[in-house]
Design a protein around this motif. Structure first.
Motif, PDB file in Angstrom:
ATOM      1  N   GLU A 137      -2.397   2.055   9.911  1.00  0.00           N
ATOM      2  CA  GLU A 137      -3.026   1.352   8.786  1.00  0.00           C
ATOM      3  C   GLU A 137      -3.561  -0.006   9.224  1.00  0.00           C
ATOM      4  O   GLU A 137      -4.691  -0.379   8.904  1.00  0.00           O
ATOM      5  CB  GLU A 137      -2.033   1.160   7.639  1.00  0.00           C
ATOM      6  N   THR A 180      -3.271  -4.333  -0.228  1.00  0.00           N
ATOM      7  CA  THR A 180      -2.764  -3.529   0.876  1.00  0.00           C
ATOM      8  C   THR A 180      -2.595  -4.352   2.138  1.00  0.00           C
ATOM      9  O   THR A 180      -2.246  -3.844   3.190  1.00  0.00           O
ATOM     10  CB  THR A 180      -3.715  -2.343   1.169  1.00  0.00           C
ATOM     11  N   SER A 183       0.865  -1.182   0.000  1.00  0.00           N
ATOM     12  CA  SER A 183       0.000   0.000   0.000  1.00  0.00           C
ATOM     13  C   SER A 183       0.898   1.227   0.000  1.00  0.00           C
ATOM     14  O   SER A 183       2.082   1.152   0.335  1.00  0.00           O
ATOM     15  CB  SER A 183      -0.903   0.002   1.227  1.00  0.00           C
ATOM     16  N   ALA A 196      -8.671  -4.517   1.336  1.00  0.00           N
ATOM     17  CA  ALA A 196      -7.214  -4.559   1.396  1.00  0.00           C
ATOM     18  C   ALA A 196      -6.684  -5.876   0.838  1.00  0.00           C
ATOM     19  O   ALA A 196      -5.674  -5.919   0.157  1.00  0.00           O
ATOM     20  CB  ALA A 196      -6.751  -4.378   2.833  1.00  0.00           C
TER      21      ALA A 196
END
Length: 311
Positions: free
Chosen positions: A290, A309, A122, A304
Motif C-alpha cells: 500500500e 488512508t 485504510s 489518500a
C-alpha cells in the motif's frame, strides 16, 4: 520499494532481532538484580555511550526549548515508564505471555493515532494489522492457552500498561522526526529517562548486592545493543515508514523471542509457531504494498491524504 524504504525495513528487521533476544537477557538478569535498578544501570551505560557519540557526530545539534516537554515525555514513555512496567511484568509473568502482549501494540498505537493525531485507517492497513495480531498469537501460544493465575495476571496487566506507554512514545516521537535525527532523539530521551530512574531505584536499595559477570554481560548487551543501536535504528525507520508499519514489525518480536528461547534455552518450538511468524511477515508485505503504491502515484497520495488512508 525505494532504496531509503528498503534500508528502513532492514533497520526494523535488525530492531526486532535485537529486542526479541532481549527477553531472554532480561529474564536472566532479573534473577540477580531488581527491575528498576537493572534499568538504571543499563541506561546509565547507554547514556554515557550515546552522549560521547552525539558530541562527535552532531556537535552543533541543540534542543529547542519549545520541544523540551515532548522530549521529556518521550523519555518518560519510552524509557522510564516502559521499562519499569516491562521489567516487573516479565518478572511476574511467563516469557510467552509477555511476548504475546506485544501484539496489542498496533491496536493501541493506531487507536491513539486516530484519537489524538487525527489519523485514519485504510481497509488494507486494518487488514494488515489484523493478520499481524493473528500471526503473533499463533507464534507465541501454539496451543491457544494463556496462563492467568494471580501472579501471571499481574504481570500481564503490567505488560499491557507497558505497551500503552510504548504507543504514546511512538506518537510523541513521530511529531519530532522532521526536526531531529534518530541519534539525537535516542540520546536525549535516554538521558531524561535515566534521570527519572535514579530516585525510583532507591525503593529497591534493600535488594542491592554484588552481581555476577554473567549479569554484567547481559546488562552490557541490553545497554549497547538494545538501548543504543536498536533505538537509533527504530527512530531511523520511524522517520521513513508509516506508524502502522513500524508497529506491525514489532509483532515479530515474540517470534524472535520464541526462536531465541529455542536456540539459547533449548525450549520447544512447534510448527504452528513458525506458521504464525510467516503470517506476520505477510502483514508486513501487505502494508509495504500500500505504501509503495501511494509513493508511485501522486494522485493516489493526495487522495489518500484527503480520505484518511495516509497520515
Amino acid at each position: 520499494m525505494t532504496k531509503n524504504v528498503l534500508k528502513a525495513n532492514l533497520a526494523m528487521v535488525a530492531v526486532i532481532i535485537i529486542w526479541g533476544i532481549s527477553y531472554v537477557s532480561i529474564k536472566a538478569t532479573l534473577i540477580e538484580i531488581p527491575p528498576i535498578t537493572m534499568a538504571l544501570i543499563r541506561f546509565m551505560i547507554a547514556s554515557i555511550i550515546l552522549g560521547m557519540i552525539i558530541r562527535k557526530v552532531e556537535p552543533k545539534a541543540k534542543l529547542d526549548k519549545s520541544d523540551l516537554p515532548k522530549m521529556v515525555l518521550g523519555g518518560i514513555f519510552g524509557i522510564t515508564l516502559y521499562f519499569i512496567l516491562e521489567n516487573i511484568g516479565v518478572k511476574f509473568t511467563t516469557a510467552t505471555n509477555a511476548s504475546l502482549i506485544v501484539s496489542v501494540v498496533p491496536i493501541i498505537t493506531i487507536t491513539l493515532d486516530v484519537l489524538f493525531c487525527h489519523g485514519k485507517l485504510s481497509l488494507i492497513k486494518l487488514l494488515g494489522v489484523s493478520i499481524a495480531i493473528g500471526g503473533s498469537y499463533l507464534a507465541v501460544t501454539a496451543n491457544g492457552r494463556v496462563e492467568l493465575n494471580s501472579a501471571h495476571f499481574i504481570g500481564n496487566i503490567l505488560m499491557i500498561a507497558a505497551m500503552v506507554s510504548w504507543a504514546f512514545f511512538t506518537l510523541v516521537n513521530k511529531s519530532l522526526q522532521e526536526k531531529y535525527s534518530g541519534l539525537f532523539l535516542t540520546t536525549y530521551q535516554t538521558i531524561f529517562g535515566t534521570l527519572l530512574f535514579i530516585p525510583l531505584s532507591l525503593f529497591e536499595y534493600k535488594e542491592w548486592k554484588l552481581f555476577s559477570l554473567i549479569a554484567l554481560g547481559n546488562i552490557l548487551f541490553q545497554a549497547i545493543f538494545c538501548s543504543c543501536i536498536a533505538y537509533f535504528l527504530y527512530n531511523y525507520a520511524l522517520k521513513r515508514l508509516d506508524v502502522a508499519l513500524t508497529t506491525i514489525y514489532l509483532n515479530l518480536i515474540p517470534v524472535v523471542g520464541v526462536l531465541s528461547g529455542y536456540l539459547i534455552l533449548k525450549e520447544r518450538v512447534l510448527a504452528i509457531q513458525l506458521v504464525g511468524g510467516l503470517i506476520t511477515l505477510l502483514a508486513i508485505v501487505i502494508i509495504n504494498f500500500e505504501l509503495g503504491t501511494l509513493r508511485k502515484n501522486p494522485f493516489d497520495k493526495e487522495h489518500a491524504r484527503t480520505t484518511g488512508t495516509s497520515h
